[in-house]
Design a protein around this motif. Sequence first.
Motif, PDB file in Angstrom:
ATOM      1  N   PHE A   1       0.816  -1.206   0.000  1.00  0.00           N
ATOM      2  CA  PHE A   1       0.000   0.000   0.000  1.00  0.00           C
ATOM      3  C   PHE A   1       0.858   1.268   0.000  1.00  0.00           C
ATOM      4  N   GLY A   2       1.992   1.256   0.684  1.00  0.00           N
ATOM      5  CA  GLY A   2       2.865   2.428   0.731  1.00  0.00           C
ATOM      6  C   GLY A   2       3.391   2.818  -0.636  1.00  0.00           C
ATOM      7  N   THR A   3       3.772   1.818  -1.426  1.00  0.00           N
ATOM      8  CA  THR A   3       4.250   2.092  -2.779  1.00  0.00           C
ATOM      9  C   THR A   3       3.141   2.671  -3.641  1.00  0.00           C
ATOM     10  N   LEU A   4       1.927   2.162  -3.447  1.00  0.00           N
ATOM     11  CA  LEU A   4       0.785   2.684  -4.193  1.00  0.00           C
ATOM     12  C   LEU A   4       0.577   4.167  -3.912  1.00  0.00           C
ATOM     13  N   THR A   5       0.585   4.568  -2.656  1.00  0.00           N
ATOM     14  CA  THR A   5       0.347   5.975  -2.325  1.00  0.00           C
ATOM     15  C   THR A   5       1.463   6.877  -2.856  1.00  0.00           C
ATOM     16  N   ALA A   6       2.700   6.384  -2.818  1.00  0.00           N
ATOM     17  CA  ALA A   6       3.817   7.174  -3.352  1.00  0.00           C
ATOM     18  C   ALA A   6       3.660   7.389  -4.850  1.00  0.00           C
ATOM     19  N   ALA A   7       3.282   6.331  -5.573  1.00  0.00           N
ATOM     20  CA  ALA A   7       3.084   6.440  -7.018  1.00  0.00           C
ATOM     21  C   ALA A   7       1.933   7.392  -7.335  1.00  0.00           C
TER      22      ALA A   7
END
Length: 408
Positions: free
Chosen positions: A377-383
């Motif tokens: 989920f963290g990578t998703l929000t950064a993208a």
Amino acid sequence: MTTIAEAARIQRRIVTVLAVTQVVGGLGNGAGIAISALVVKDVTGSSGWAGMAVVMLTFGAAAVTVPLAAVAVRSGRRPALTLGWMLGSMGAVLTVIGSDVRSLPLVLLGLLLFGSSTAANLQSRFAAVDRADPSQVGRSLSLVVWSTTVGAVIGPNLTGPGQDVARSIGVPDLAGPVLFSFVAFTLAGLMTLALLRPDPLVRLAAAARAPSGIRAALPHIRGTTLVAVYAIASSHAVMVSVMALTPVHMEDHGASLQIIGLTISLHIAGMFALSPVMGWLSDRWGAAQTILLGQCILIVAVAVAGTSGDSELQITIGLTMLGLGWSASVIAGAAMLTRSVEVSARPAVQGLSDLALNLAGAFGGLLAGLVVAWQGFGTLTAAAGTLTLPVIVLVLSGRRVAQVVPTE
């Protein structure tokens, strides 16, 4: 000939009817969208498939957006909006049946049709400005958007009562809230058909003979209009991609359906509750500045949500801010678009704008499930956060022309 007082009275009536139907329809959207990803996950047994729920919802909205705009051009807003709500009602029924028989294709088809309600919801805001005074475009538009708050915030909290209803008729617990969607969409459609009189587009007689569809809209997508369409679509992609997988993220961290429903309710409140403020800012402060404010809020929102871990409070704060950023960007973008296009071309351009919005949301939802399954989920929000940067650059470079109002 319509007097100024009569025109103002008609505009008030139109906005009132649209606002009331948005309350009812918003309840259906809130109830169904909050658990759609969980329905798909339950049927497939995989979190990787969960993002397909929002993909189908947004593709469904995209598929009918231009046809509904064409119906509006030829026959008026009333039949177009009625059709959108009724297609959404059919979708809710198919989703419940698909969940009960555990058929993924049927659930996805149901969600595809369910998305038509979103198209009706979105086009209602443009119906509110068909007769609006140019100086009050943001205000009229935002009042109809704001009215969605009541139903949309209550809707996700129907997960508990929905479970009780589902058990009483022998369908899966997660299908219960979608039953409320069916009732709400049907009522919204019937209310639109009976009460939206006079039709907002009746005074635009020339529009009935004007070309409609994507080809008619494309020549107008340039300059300020292009910036507005891009800002709306990009902001929606950021919001949808993060929101779509938040219920799955929270469930994986042990959150209950009630807490998930509350989080989505507050997110939706962020989207709609302060929309009159966003409309006022757009009219008084400027659409370009309001869009930039929205992008800054989105950046903070994804940072807060992406670092939340198992903190239910932090993810709720992040999702609420995500809604606020969306509200500022989309309302100001819609006001900018409306002011930048001549009256006869507005329905076609507005339809294309909503098509871009929904396709961007579908793309964001599709990638969201894959990214979360792959990197979390963290990578998703950064993208998602990186999508704000082109909008900021475009708006800053186009601010000199962003406030141009065409002569009608």
